[in-house]
Design a protein around this motif. Structure first.
Motif, short mmCIF file in Angstrom:
data_model
loop_
_atom_site.label_atom_id
_atom_site.label_comp_id
_atom_site.label_asym_id
_atom_site.label_seq_id
_atom_site.Cartn_x
_atom_site.Cartn_y
_atom_site.Cartn_z
N HIS A 567 -10.35 -11.79 -26.93
CA HIS A 567 -9.99 -13.18 -27.41
C HIS A 567 -8.92 -12.97 -28.37
O HIS A 567 -7.94 -13.45 -28.14
N PRO A 568 -9.10 -12.08 -29.27
CA PRO A 568 -7.99 -12.17 -30.27
C PRO A 568 -6.47 -11.57 -29.63
O PRO A 568 -5.69 -12.21 -30.03
N GLN A 569 -6.69 -10.46 -28.96
CA GLN A 569 -5.49 -10.21 -28.26
C GLN A 569 -4.81 -11.12 -27.39
O GLN A 569 -3.34 -11.26 -27.73
N LEU A 570 -5.50 -11.78 -26.92
CA LEU A 570 -4.81 -13.05 -25.98
C LEU A 570 -4.18 -14.08 -26.77
O LEU A 570 -3.18 -14.91 -26.59
N LEU A 571 -5.06 -14.59 -27.82
CA LEU A 571 -4.37 -15.49 -28.75
C LEU A 571 -3.20 -15.01 -29.39
O LEU A 571 -2.40 -15.87 -29.75
N ASP A 572 -3.05 -13.51 -29.88
CA ASP A 572 -1.83 -13.09 -30.33
C ASP A 572 -0.44 -13.14 -29.44
O ASP A 572 0.73 -13.18 -29.98
N LEU A 573 -1.00 -13.03 -28.05
CA LEU A 573 -0.10 -13.30 -27.19
C LEU A 573 0.81 -14.34 -27.06
O LEU A 573 1.98 -14.64 -26.69
N LYS A 574 0.16 -15.67 -27.58
CA LYS A 574 0.50 -16.95 -27.59
C LYS A 574 1.32 -17.53 -26.05
O LYS A 574 2.07 -17.96 -26.03
N GLY A 575 0.54 -16.94 -25.20
CA GLY A 575 0.66 -17.35 -23.67
C GLY A 575 -0.02 -18.18 -23.24
O GLY A 575 -0.53 -19.30 -23.74
N ARG A 576 -0.43 -17.92 -21.68
CA ARG A 576 -1.16 -19.13 -21.09
C ARG A 576 -2.54 -19.11 -21.82
O ARG A 576 -2.99 -20.32 -21.87
N TYR A 577 -3.30 -18.03 -22.32
CA TYR A 577 -4.66 -18.27 -22.82
C TYR A 577 -4.70 -19.01 -24.06
O TYR A 577 -5.65 -19.61 -24.12
N ALA A 578 -3.62 -18.71 -24.79
CA ALA A 578 -3.72 -19.45 -26.00
C ALA A 578 -3.35 -20.97 -25.75
O ALA A 578 -4.03 -21.79 -26.53
N ASP A 579 -2.63 -21.43 -24.87
CA ASP A 579 -2.50 -22.78 -24.51
C ASP A 579 -3.87 -23.33 -24.16
O ASP A 579 -4.21 -24.39 -24.51
N LEU A 580 -4.53 -22.61 -23.05
CA LEU A 580 -5.79 -23.16 -22.83
C LEU A 580 -6.82 -23.10 -23.79
O LEU A 580 -7.61 -24.30 -23.96
N TRP A 581 -6.75 -22.18 -24.75
CA TRP A 581 -7.65 -22.24 -26.07
C TRP A 581 -7.52 -23.59 -26.76
O TRP A 581 -8.31 -24.12 -27.31
N LEU A 582 -6.23 -23.66 -27.20
CA LEU A 582 -5.82 -25.04 -27.81
C LEU A 582 -6.18 -26.31 -27.39
O LEU A 582 -6.89 -27.14 -28.04
N LYS A 583 -6.03 -26.38 -26.12
CA LYS A 583 -6.29 -27.72 -25.25
C LYS A 583 -7.95 -27.75 -25.32
O LYS A 583 -8.40 -28.67 -25.43
N GLY A 584 -8.85 -26.52 -24.84
CA GLY A 584 -10.08 -26.57 -25.00
C GLY A 584 -10.89 -26.93 -26.20
O GLY A 584 -11.69 -27.62 -26.52
N ASN A 585 -10.05 -26.05 -27.23
CA ASN A 585 -10.82 -26.52 -28.92
C ASN A 585 -10.62 -27.80 -29.07
O ASN A 585 -11.61 -28.44 -29.71
N TYR A 586 -9.52 -28.48 -28.67
CA TYR A 586 -9.21 -29.93 -29.09
C TYR A 586 -10.14 -30.91 -28.44
O TYR A 586 -10.94 -31.61 -29.04
N GLU A 587 -10.60 -30.59 -26.86
CA GLU A 587 -11.41 -31.36 -26.22
C GLU A 587 -12.73 -31.41 -26.66
O GLU A 587 -13.68 -32.05 -26.97
N CYS A 588 -13.21 -29.96 -27.26
CA CYS A 588 -14.58 -29.61 -27.68
C CYS A 588 -14.81 -30.39 -29.20
O CYS A 588 -15.93 -31.12 -29.25
N CYS A 589 -13.84 -30.27 -29.92
CA CYS A 589 -14.08 -30.89 -31.35
C CYS A 589 -14.23 -32.66 -31.09
O CYS A 589 -14.49 -33.14 -31.83
N GLN A 590 -13.32 -33.04 -29.99
CA GLN A 590 -13.51 -34.48 -29.70
C GLN A 590 -14.86 -34.99 -29.35
O GLN A 590 -15.22 -36.33 -29.26
N SER A 591 -15.69 -34.11 -28.74
CA SER A 591 -16.89 -34.41 -28.04
C SER A 591 -17.90 -34.82 -29.32
O SER A 591 -17.51 -34.42 -30.44
N SER A 592 -19.10 -35.56 -29.03
CA SER A 592 -20.15 -35.84 -29.98
C SER A 592 -20.82 -34.66 -30.48
O SER A 592 -21.41 -34.80 -31.40
N THR A 593 -20.98 -33.60 -29.58
CA THR A 593 -21.56 -32.39 -30.03
C THR A 593 -20.85 -30.94 -29.82
O THR A 593 -21.07 -30.47 -28.78
N PRO A 594 -19.92 -30.71 -30.79
CA PRO A 594 -19.35 -29.56 -30.66
C PRO A 594 -20.14 -28.44 -30.68
O PRO A 594 -21.10 -28.53 -31.23
N LEU A 595 -19.63 -27.44 -29.81
CA LEU A 595 -20.37 -26.27 -30.20
C LEU A 595 -20.17 -25.41 -31.33
O LEU A 595 -19.22 -25.50 -32.13
N GLU A 596 -21.27 -24.47 -31.68
CA GLU A 596 -21.02 -23.88 -32.67
C GLU A 596 -19.78 -22.80 -32.46
O GLU A 596 -19.99 -21.98 -31.38
#
Length: 600
Positions: A567-596
């Motif tokens: 996970h840290p290595q892929l985030l450092d690449l700032k590639g496709r995984y990083a894009d998916l992570w930012l998008k998924g993290n935003y959707e998770c935070c917008q939900s009523s019950t974000p995961l720990e």
């Protein structure tokens, strides 16, 4: 008949011929017994005509023919009883043949389906499979148990009647058969009319089906936006169009069929016999008493001829059923080595070696995929929808085999491992929850029938479903679908507990917690992390926050591995995984019950 129609008919004949090949001899014997039996049951008609003639001669000439009359009566009754026995024997032979072929077909279909790729079932409607296995084989029952004997009886009755009339007087026989010739001509005209109208009728049926699906599928939007008038209008237009096409197709067909049936009505045949009989008597060709056999026998041809027409018309349904059953029996199966060449894996590491796979239409799903699942590690597969994640998981489970490359378990190609053994090495929990109509306990122990109650309960505690099962009316004895009404997340946790109970060295989780709520999802993830120790674990995930602690993450894009790492290595690449992570993290935070663990 057009060339295309001829090909279709020939294809149907070949299909039904292959289905019935094992019992062809029995069906032929049944048809012959029924035909001869039907011939014998008509002997009394000739006997009645003979007796009537002799009685008339006896009265006119004063000659006593009592002995001969009784002999005719005896022969007639003997023929009648013999005919009934032979017809019954034909029915018995046909039903025995039907029982044999039904058993053979169901066994053959079951054995075939046990060898087809599991992915085939995901692409097929369960209703279609059920239709071929149950409904179509039931339709074949009417063909094997009744069709051949009925055709035998009809043909036997017609043949013996025609031969008898020609033996009496060929001129009167030809005159008597004129209505039947007319029936055949009108019938051919009706069939041509029907064939010409079927294309237009089928097109209208397609329109009404589409309109119905659109109407039902959009009923919520129609009500919400007050567009009922327009929606109803389209549906009504399709219905009206089909009604007009149906009337246009059936009016000439009904007219021709009415004329055909009128030609072979008993009163029509009897009228023709009497008219020509009087004519031939006036011409001096026959005697008045010679008409009597024709009066008795000719009308008896009407019912068998109409029965034969009905049977041949109904044959199309049986031939279509035979084609569907045959198609099911010819479903492609997975390649497997002979049982003598089965091997046992030496370890539990899984290797994908240059694996490629594509659909039959040429669309490539996976291309040159290579990676290894090492024991004691968690490998996560992520990517956008359609990237090939689930396909990759299902290939490990041998839902289908690679087009190129190979997959090994402990150095052994999956094709060289017995299927039953393979699913003891590899457990899985997929998005599509599959539970059978049985008790909760039986569902849990499906892959491990010898499991004790304590082992079952330990597995359900890990999957966080034990307390919910105890709350059911009969606990572990509650039956799925009856007194065990479970939510999607609860059913999925049952599948997880089943996989845990199997205790496989390799575990595949394809969105295994997709139907669980946030709290349960976190608990299950922790349980699975503990359970995964020492195992090769493949996780297909959409929510990236659930797999950020995986030992390795593979990012699929267009069927290829675009990125891999932690996970840290892929985030450092700032590639496709990083894009998916930012998008998924935003959707998770917008939900009523974000995961720990979400960075909100």
């Amino acid at each position: 008949m057009s060339n295309s129609s001829a090909v279709v008919v020939e294809g149907k004949k070949r299909g039904i011929g292959r289905i019935l090949r094992p019992i062809r001899g029995q069906l032929t014997a049944a048809a012959l017994l029924s035909a001869v039996g039907a011939m014998l049951t008509l002997v009394p008609l000739a006997g009645f005509a003979h007796i009537a003639t002799k009685i008339t001669l006896d009265t006119a000439m004063g000659i006593s023919l009592t002995g001969e009359i009784w002999r005719v009566v005896a022969i007639s009754l003997g023929s009648l009883f013999a005919g009934v026995i032979m017809v019954s024997a034909g029915e018995l032979v046909a039903h025995l043949a039907d029982n044999r072929i039904t058993y053979h077909l169901r066994q053959a279909v079951a054995q075939r389906l046990a060898r087809v790729p599991l992915g085939w079932f995901t692409a097929q409607s369960s209703g279609d499979v059920k239709q071929a296995m149950q409904d179509d084989i039931a339709i074949l029952h009417s063909l094997t148990a009744h069709f051949y004997t009925a055709v035998g009886r009809a043909l036997g009755a017609i043949c013996i009647s025609v031969v008898y009339m020609f033996a009496l007087d060929w001129r009167m026989a030809i005159a008597t058969l004129l209505p039947f010739i007319g029936f055949i001509l009108f019938l051919r005209r009706a069939m041509k009319t029907g064939d010409a109208s079927m294309t237009a009728l089928a097109a209208r049926m397609g329109q009404i089906n589409s309109a119905t699906v659109e109407f039902i599928g959009g009923i919520a939007e129609v009500k919400a936006f007050g567009a009922a008038g327009r929606a109803h209008k389209g549906f009504h237009e399709a219905v009206d169009g089909f009604a007009r096409a149906f009337v246009s197709a059936t009016r000439p067909l009904v007219t021709s069929m009415a004329h055909a049936h009128a030609m072979v009505a008993p009163v029509t045949v009897l009228g023709v016999v009497l008219v020509f009989g009087v004519l031939f008597i006036n011409l001096g060709w026959i005697e008045p008493l010679d008409i009597l056999p024709f009066v008795l026998v000719a009308p008896s041809i009407c019912a068998p001829l109409l029965l034969l027409h009905t049977l041949l018309h109904d044959l199309s349904g049986a031939t279509d059923a035979a084609k569907r059953v045959l198609a099911l029996m010819e479903t492609p199966v997975l390649e497997s080595v002979p049982s003598s060449q089965y091997q046992h894996p030496r370890s539990y590491d899984v290797r994908f070696n240059d694996v490629s796979y594509g659909y039959s239409d040429g669309h490539a799903v996976l291309s040159n995929i290579s990676f290894t699942l090492k024991p004691g590690t968690v490998t996560a597969i992520v990517g956008a929808s359609g990237a090939g994640k689930s396909t990759l998981a299902r290939m490990l489970l041998r839902f289908f085999d690679p087009d190129e490359g190979h997959i090994t378990l402990g150095g052994v190609d999956l094709r060289c491992i017995e299927t039953e053994k393979l699913y003891r090495y590899i457990g899985f929990v997929l998005q599509e929850v599959q539970l059978i109509h049985a008790s909760v306990r039986d569902n849990l122990a499906l892959g491990c029938p010898s499991a004790s109650q304590q082992e079952i309960e330990n597995a359900t505690r890990i999957a966080n479903i034990h307390e919910r099962i105890l709350a059911l009316p009969r606990g572990y004895d509650s039956v799925i679908g009856e007194d065990a009404q479970l939510s999607g997340g609860e059913r999925q946790r049952l599948c997880i507990a089943r996989a845990i109970l199997l205790d496989p060295p390799v575990l595949v989780l394809d969105e295994a917690t997709a139907s669980a709520d946030a709290g349960n999802e976190l608990a299950i993830q922790k349980a699975l992390s503990h359970f995964a120790e020492g195992r090769s674990l493949m996780v297909i995930a959409h929510r990236l926050d659930t797999i950020k602690h995986a030992d390795r993450i593979l990012v699929l894009e267009d069927g290829r591995i675009a990125e891999e790492g932690t996970h840290p290595q892929l985030l450092d690449l700032k590639g496709r995984y990083a894009d998916l992570w930012l998008k998924g993290n935003y959707e998770c935070c917008q939900s009523s019950t974000p995961l720990e663990g979400a960075s909100c």
